[in-house]
Design a protein around this motif. Structure first.
Motif, PDB file in Angstrom:
ATOM      1  N   LEU A 138       0.832  -1.190   0.000  1.00 56.85           N
ATOM      2  CA  LEU A 138       0.000   0.000   0.000  1.00 56.85           C
ATOM      3  C   LEU A 138       0.871   1.247   0.000  1.00 56.85           C
ATOM      4  CD1 LEU A 138      -2.937   1.070   0.237  1.00 56.85           C
ATOM      5  CD2 LEU A 138      -2.593   1.088   2.721  1.00 56.85           C
ATOM      6  N   GLY A 139       0.559   2.173  -0.922  1.00 56.33           N
ATOM      7  CA  GLY A 139       1.237   3.464  -0.931  1.00 56.33           C
ATOM      8  C   GLY A 139       0.832   4.242   0.308  1.00 56.33           C
ATOM      9  N   VAL A 140       1.788   4.687   1.101  1.00 57.85           N
ATOM     10  CA  VAL A 140       1.506   5.351   2.365  1.00 57.85           C
ATOM     11  C   VAL A 140       0.810   6.690   2.149  1.00 57.85           C
ATOM     12  CG1 VAL A 140       2.586   6.394   4.415  1.00 57.85           C
ATOM     13  CG2 VAL A 140       3.363   4.176   3.573  1.00 57.85           C
ATOM     14  N   VAL A 141       1.250   7.470   1.185  1.00 55.45           N
ATOM     15  CA  VAL A 141       0.709   8.804   0.957  1.00 55.45           C
ATOM     16  C   VAL A 141      -0.570   8.761   0.133  1.00 55.45           C
ATOM     17  CG1 VAL A 141       1.191  11.048  -0.095  1.00 55.45           C
ATOM     18  CG2 VAL A 141       2.993   9.829   1.129  1.00 55.45           C
ATOM     19  N   ASP A 142      -0.613   7.913  -0.893  1.00 57.19           N
ATOM     20  CA  ASP A 142      -1.695   7.947  -1.870  1.00 57.19           C
ATOM     21  C   ASP A 142      -2.688   6.795  -1.770  1.00 57.19           C
ATOM     22  OD1 ASP A 142      -0.150   5.848  -2.939  1.00 57.19           O
ATOM     23  OD2 ASP A 142       0.992   7.286  -4.106  1.00 57.19           O
ATOM     24  N   ASN A 143      -2.444   5.845  -0.869  1.00 55.64           N
ATOM     25  CA  ASN A 143      -3.323   4.687  -0.671  1.00 55.64           C
ATOM     26  C   ASN A 143      -3.530   3.832  -1.920  1.00 55.64           C
ATOM     27  OD1 ASN A 143      -3.832   4.925   2.092  1.00 55.64           O
ATOM     28  ND2 ASN A 143      -5.370   6.502   1.720  1.00 55.64           N
ATOM     29  N   ILE A 144      -2.593   3.837  -2.833  1.00 55.08           N
ATOM     30  CA  ILE A 144      -2.677   2.969  -4.011  1.00 55.08           C
ATOM     31  C   ILE A 144      -2.246   1.573  -3.587  1.00 55.08           C
ATOM     32  CG2 ILE A 144      -1.696   2.473  -6.293  1.00 55.08           C
ATOM     33  CD1 ILE A 144      -1.366   5.490  -6.676  1.00 55.08           C
ATOM     34  N   GLU A 145      -3.015   0.566  -3.996  1.00 56.13           N
ATOM     35  CA  GLU A 145      -2.647  -0.813  -3.711  1.00 56.13           C
ATOM     36  C   GLU A 145      -1.858  -1.382  -4.882  1.00 56.13           C
ATOM     37  OE1 GLU A 145      -5.472  -3.139  -0.733  1.00 56.13           O
ATOM     38  OE2 GLU A 145      -6.466  -2.666  -2.631  1.00 56.13           O
ATOM     39  N   TYR A 146      -0.775  -2.062  -4.527  1.00 52.20           N
ATOM     40  CA  TYR A 146       0.102  -2.695  -5.503  1.00 52.20           C
ATOM     41  C   TYR A 146       0.200  -4.185  -5.160  1.00 52.20           C
ATOM     42  CZ  TYR A 146       1.948   2.089  -6.043  1.00 52.20           C
ATOM     43  OH  TYR A 146       2.100   3.437  -6.228  1.00 52.20           O
ATOM     44  N   ILE A 147       0.650  -4.960  -6.128  1.00 53.28           N
ATOM     45  CA  ILE A 147       1.034  -6.348  -5.890  1.00 53.28           C
ATOM     46  C   ILE A 147       2.539  -6.433  -6.139  1.00 53.28           C
ATOM     47  CG2 ILE A 147       0.833  -8.754  -6.625  1.00 53.28           C
ATOM     48  CD1 ILE A 147      -1.725  -7.769  -5.361  1.00 53.28           C
ATOM     49  N   LEU A 148       3.270  -6.888  -5.150  1.00 58.74           N
ATOM     50  CA  LEU A 148       4.695  -7.184  -5.291  1.00 58.74           C
ATOM     51  C   LEU A 148       4.785  -8.666  -5.602  1.00 58.74           C
ATOM     52  CD1 LEU A 148       7.730  -6.519  -4.939  1.00 58.74           C
ATOM     53  CD2 LEU A 148       7.428  -7.039  -2.504  1.00 58.74           C
ATOM     54  N   HIS A 149       5.446  -9.013  -6.686  1.00 63.62           N
ATOM     55  CA  HIS A 149       5.502 -10.403  -7.124  1.00 63.62           C
ATOM     56  C   HIS A 149       6.944 -10.805  -7.385  1.00 63.62           C
ATOM     57  CE1 HIS A 149       3.776 -14.048  -8.928  1.00 63.62           C
ATOM     58  NE2 HIS A 149       4.801 -13.988  -9.766  1.00 63.62           N
ATOM     59  N   VAL A 150       7.279 -12.025  -7.001  1.00 66.21           N
ATOM     60  CA  VAL A 150       8.592 -12.593  -7.307  1.00 66.21           C
ATOM     61  C   VAL A 150       8.366 -13.975  -7.907  1.00 66.21           C
ATOM     62  CG1 VAL A 150       8.931 -13.471  -4.963  1.00 66.21           C
ATOM     63  CG2 VAL A 150      10.905 -13.100  -6.415  1.00 66.21           C
ATOM     64  N   TYR A 151       9.091 -14.255  -8.995  1.00 67.24           N
ATOM     65  CA  TYR A 151       8.946 -15.546  -9.662  1.00 67.24           C
ATOM     66  C   TYR A 151      10.312 -16.049 -10.125  1.00 67.24           C
ATOM     67  CZ  TYR A 151       7.927 -19.296 -12.809  1.00 67.24           C
ATOM     68  OH  TYR A 151       7.920 -20.537 -13.393  1.00 67.24           O
ATOM     69  N   CYS A 152      10.560 -17.333  -9.888  1.00 65.68           N
ATOM     70  CA  CYS A 152      11.747 -18.002 -10.412  1.00 65.68           C
ATOM     71  C   CYS A 152      11.392 -19.466 -10.596  1.00 65.68           C
ATOM     72  CB  CYS A 152      12.926 -17.865  -9.441  1.00 65.68           C
ATOM     73  SG  CYS A 152      14.437 -18.640 -10.056  1.00 65.68           S
ATOM     74  N   GLY A 153      11.505 -19.959 -11.823  1.00 59.59           N
ATOM     75  CA  GLY A 153      11.150 -21.341 -12.117  1.00 59.59           C
ATOM     76  C   GLY A 153      12.074 -22.358 -11.486  1.00 59.59           C
ATOM     77  N   ASP A 154      13.371 -22.106 -11.519  1.00 55.74           N
ATOM     78  CA  ASP A 154      14.338 -23.041 -10.948  1.00 55.74           C
ATOM     79  C   ASP A 154      15.509 -22.242 -10.375  1.00 55.74           C
ATOM     80  OD1 ASP A 154      16.096 -25.035 -10.248  1.00 55.74           O
ATOM     81  OD2 ASP A 154      15.958 -26.108 -12.147  1.00 55.74           O
ATOM     82  N   PRO A 155      15.464 -21.937  -9.086  1.00 58.69           N
ATOM     83  CA  PRO A 155      16.449 -21.031  -8.485  1.00 58.69           C
ATOM     84  C   PRO A 155      17.864 -21.573  -8.379  1.00 58.69           C
ATOM     85  CG  PRO A 155      15.007 -21.913  -6.811  1.00 58.69           C
ATOM     86  CD  PRO A 155      14.465 -22.385  -8.127  1.00 58.69           C
ATOM     87  N   VAL A 156      18.087 -22.862  -8.619  1.00 61.67           N
ATOM     88  CA  VAL A 156      19.435 -23.398  -8.456  1.00 61.67           C
ATOM     89  C   VAL A 156      20.140 -23.654  -9.797  1.00 61.67           C
ATOM     90  CG1 VAL A 156      19.030 -24.342  -6.172  1.00 61.67           C
ATOM     91  CG2 VAL A 156      18.563 -25.747  -8.181  1.00 61.67           C
ATOM     92  N   LEU A 157      19.553 -23.208 -10.881  1.00 65.91           N
ATOM     93  CA  LEU A 157      20.257 -23.296 -12.158  1.00 65.91           C
ATOM     94  C   LEU A 157      21.533 -22.459 -12.081  1.00 65.91           C
ATOM     95  CD1 LEU A 157      17.368 -22.872 -14.759  1.00 65.91           C
ATOM     96  CD2 LEU A 157      18.700 -24.932 -14.324  1.00 65.91           C
ATOM     97  N   PRO A 158      22.568 -22.816 -12.844  1.00 69.62           N
ATOM     98  CA  PRO A 158      23.789 -21.996 -12.826  1.00 69.62           C
ATOM     99  C   PRO A 158      23.513 -20.538 -13.205  1.00 69.62           C
ATOM    100  CG  PRO A 158      24.163 -24.060 -13.977  1.00 69.62           C
ATOM    101  CD  PRO A 158      22.695 -24.003 -13.671  1.00 69.62           C
ATOM    102  N   LYS A 159      22.583 -20.326 -14.132  1.00 67.28           N
ATOM    103  CA  LYS A 159      22.157 -18.976 -14.502  1.00 67.28           C
ATOM    104  C   LYS A 159      20.635 -18.915 -14.375  1.00 67.28           C
ATOM    105  CE  LYS A 159      25.835 -17.805 -17.692  1.00 67.28           C
ATOM    106  NZ  LYS A 159      26.161 -17.292 -19.012  1.00 67.28           N
ATOM    107  N   PRO A 160      20.134 -18.677 -13.152  1.00 67.88           N
ATOM    108  CA  PRO A 160      18.684 -18.685 -12.967  1.00 67.88           C
ATOM    109  C   PRO A 160      17.997 -17.552 -13.724  1.00 67.88           C
ATOM    110  CG  PRO A 160      19.777 -17.998 -10.954  1.00 67.88           C
ATOM    111  CD  PRO A 160      20.847 -18.408 -11.922  1.00 67.88           C
TER     112      PRO A 160
END
Length: 161
Positions: A55-77
């Motif tokens: 949530l934006g503190v000043v403007d009350n805009i709602e956001y979605i923070l997203h993180v995605y990784c299919g295979d985190p242990v690949l040599p080059k993820p």
């Protein structure tokens, strides 16, 4: 308080919204994402796919923070961290590591760490990508470090801070 049309932001609006203070709406929202990343890269080597409502503190805009990784242990993820508007699903900022991208006017997709920042000049607001600035994201080889740098870049802080 300014109302923003998420489909028609100016460059100044984008700059302001990226850097204005934001908090997770739930007390442990960021910690849950951190734990998903940590468990995946140290314990079970599974896909990372998680969200937190911000949530934006000043403007009350709602956001979605997203993180995605299919295979985190690949040599080059290959992974992404992004912040999008909850109401419209339009991305404000997205960092892509290990992927390819073709900018408008280019014929060949280029593979380089890049950042998409909302661009008002295109109907698809994340159409343009820029090479990641190593001052903002100094260690793109570590998803946890990139996640923390992304929080800093977008001014997202735990509420206790």
């Amino acid at each position: 308080m300014t109302k923003y049309d998420e489909e028609a932001l100016t460059d100044e609006d984008v700059e302001y919204l990226i850097h204005t203070l934001k908090h997770p709406t739930r007390e442990f929202g960021l910690d849950e994402l951190r734990k998903k990343i940590e468990n995946s890269i140290t314990l079970d080597n599974t896909e990372i796919d998680g969200n937190a409502v911000i949530l934006g503190v000043v403007d009350n805009i709602e956001y979605i923070l997203h993180v995605y990784c299919g295979d985190p242990v690949l040599p080059k993820p290959k992974y992404s961290v992004y912040l999008r508007f909850k109401k419209s699903n339009i991305q404000l900022v997205r960092v892509d590591i290990g992927g390819r991208h073709t900018n408008p006017g280019e014929r060949v997709a280029k593979a380089y760490p890049h950042i998409h920042i909302y661009n008002p000049n295109y109907s698809k607001k994340d159409k343009v990508a820029y090479r990641v600035n190593t001052e903002d994201f100094p260690n793109i080889h570590n998803i946890m470090v990139t996640f923390e740098n992304f929080l800093k870049f977008t001014n997202i802080h735990d509420q206790s801070v």
